[in-house]
Design an enzyme around this catalytic site. Structure first.
Site, PDB file in Angstrom:
ATOM      1  N   ASP A 222       0.838  -1.203   0.000  1.00 38.88           N
ATOM      2  CA  ASP A 222       0.000   0.000   0.000  1.00 38.88           C
ATOM      3  C   ASP A 222       0.874   1.255   0.000  1.00 38.88           C
ATOM      4  O   ASP A 222       0.636   2.191  -0.773  1.00 38.88           O
ATOM      5  CB  ASP A 222      -0.894  -0.049   1.251  1.00 38.88           C
ATOM      6  CG  ASP A 222      -1.651   1.243   1.482  1.00 38.88           C
ATOM      7  OD1 ASP A 222      -2.622   1.474   0.758  1.00 38.88           O
ATOM      8  OD2 ASP A 222      -1.250   2.019   2.362  1.00 38.88           O
TER       9      ASP A 222
ATOM     10  N   GLU B 258      -2.271  -5.394  -3.501  1.00 40.76           N
ATOM     11  CA  GLU B 258      -1.317  -4.567  -2.747  1.00 40.76           C
ATOM     12  C   GLU B 258      -0.204  -5.438  -2.155  1.00 40.76           C
ATOM     13  O   GLU B 258       0.966  -5.045  -2.161  1.00 40.76           O
ATOM     14  CB  GLU B 258      -2.034  -3.815  -1.621  1.00 40.76           C
ATOM     15  CG  GLU B 258      -2.887  -2.663  -2.132  1.00 40.76           C
ATOM     16  CD  GLU B 258      -3.507  -1.856  -1.017  1.00 40.76           C
ATOM     17  OE1 GLU B 258      -3.602  -0.634  -1.155  1.00 40.76           O
ATOM     18  OE2 GLU B 258      -3.915  -2.463   0.004  1.00 40.76           O
TER      19      GLU B 258
END
Lengths: 239, 239
Positions: free
Chosen positions: A65, A131
């Site tokens: 992320d 992610e």
């Protein structure tokens, strides 16, 4: 590259099929296969490690992320040299928001990589795994290869920048206009404030005729309301 | 490096003093000086560019914020290989939150670099300029030099990781406050006492609306409850 040119360690590996699929997705041969296996492991199917922590993709997701955020920030900074910070922040959030990442994850086939996992499958499981995949690439190959993967294989192929840029953002006014036509009442309510290291993260919900239609959270109330309104617009078929 | 070894372009530059101060701060000689000048320019003193946008440090701040987030995420991921995502996220937010960045900015002397600027000076001006400085280094020198600067010159010198880690975050009161807002009931229950060579090891669990959310064990009941509450906070997405 055909099979003939594959390193021997892969040609005779039990994971050969997985590695070949990964190579097609990534554009390079990964080194540490277990990282990628971990990236596709949702916590609902995680096994407990000797240290007592469950080996799921959550740590990689946390890392990915942050790396994705940095790469996209850099990409937009250079792509729009005369745009101000507010525009760049808005564009970035349109690219990295949960809903958009779920879509991208499906486009690149993250669901196929998780097909054998026994985990519960909601759409966000795929966005999270995407992610985590970014986190795995970063640990395996470093920043520059990850950056190249994100720009060349994700943004250039699967992100429609023009569409994202021209998106009519104002979901709140869209929702309110629709409600006036339909003679319905729209209300936004603050449901939670989370103290996030000095910054207040606000969680709001939007109701139509008293019934909740969506939630949004952000450090800005305006932005949180937009997120909630966007969900309500989708749910009501307005957009 | 003494002045004798400075490149000629700097020795005869009008910005010589600025460049030497930057070198002391950064540990390297910057290439593109105008980027660093921009990083220390607050919008209140910004001049309008021919394109119509004001040249302030806001774009660099947007970029630096993302790069700092990535570097700190990576640093913590490697420093704490057995900690879960919730812990890493919490530690990261303790490092990159506005208040902490303002402090770090003052420690490294960002205020001195802005002393000649006519801008309004609040503490957050310095924190923002610090983020913009990170953005400037990234554009000037790339990811790896920026990473090295952040880890060696910032984290290792100016961030007290032990203090940040031991910051007394009262998870029990966080959980209880959250539950009051959400109108949920929180209960702590002693589930086991283990006689551990004279000392009693206590195992407690915390329930939200009757459903177990986490366990903790310690010789102190208070500490065991904190551990359980922390798990519940992570599970409920409160921290």
């Amino acid at each position: 590259m055909n099979n003939f040119l594959l390193p021997l360690r892969i040609l005779f590996s039990a994971d050969k099929e997985f590695i070949l699929s990964l190579r097609n997705l990534l554009g390079f041969i990964p080194n540490n296969i277990s990282l990628y296996n971990l990236a596709f492991s949702h916590k609902s199917s995680a096994e407990e490690h000797v240290t007592g922590i469950k080996l799921s993709n959550e740590r990689l997701e946390y890392l990915g992320d942050a790396i994705l955020g940095a790469v996209v920030a850099d990409f937009l900074f250079k792509k729009f040299p005369f745009k101000e910070e507010g525009f760049l922040t808005e564009m970035r959030s349109r690219i990295v928001n949960r809903e958009h990442l779920n879509k991208v994850a499906m486009k690149i086939g993250v669901d196929h990589f998780m097909a054998n996992s026994s985990s519960v499958k909601t759409r966000s499981v795929y966005g999270n795994a995407f992610e985590a995949l970014i986190g795995a690439i970063y640990i395996d190959k470093g920043y520059h290869i990850t950056q190249r993967f994100i720009i060349r294989r994700i943004i250039q192929h699967h992100v429609d920048m023009d569409e994202l840029e021209s998106l009519d953002v104002n979901f709140k006014s869209k929702l309110i206009n629709w409600a006036q036509r339909e003679r319905k009442a729209v209300t936004f309510e603050l449901i939670e404030e989370i103290d996030n290291g000095g910054k207040r993260l606000l969680k709001v919900c939007v109701k139509v005729d008293g019934e909740e239609q969506g939630q949004g959270e952000d450090f800005s109330k305006k932005r949180a309301e937009q997120i909630a309104a966007e969900k309500a617009c989708i749910r009501q078929g307005i957009i």
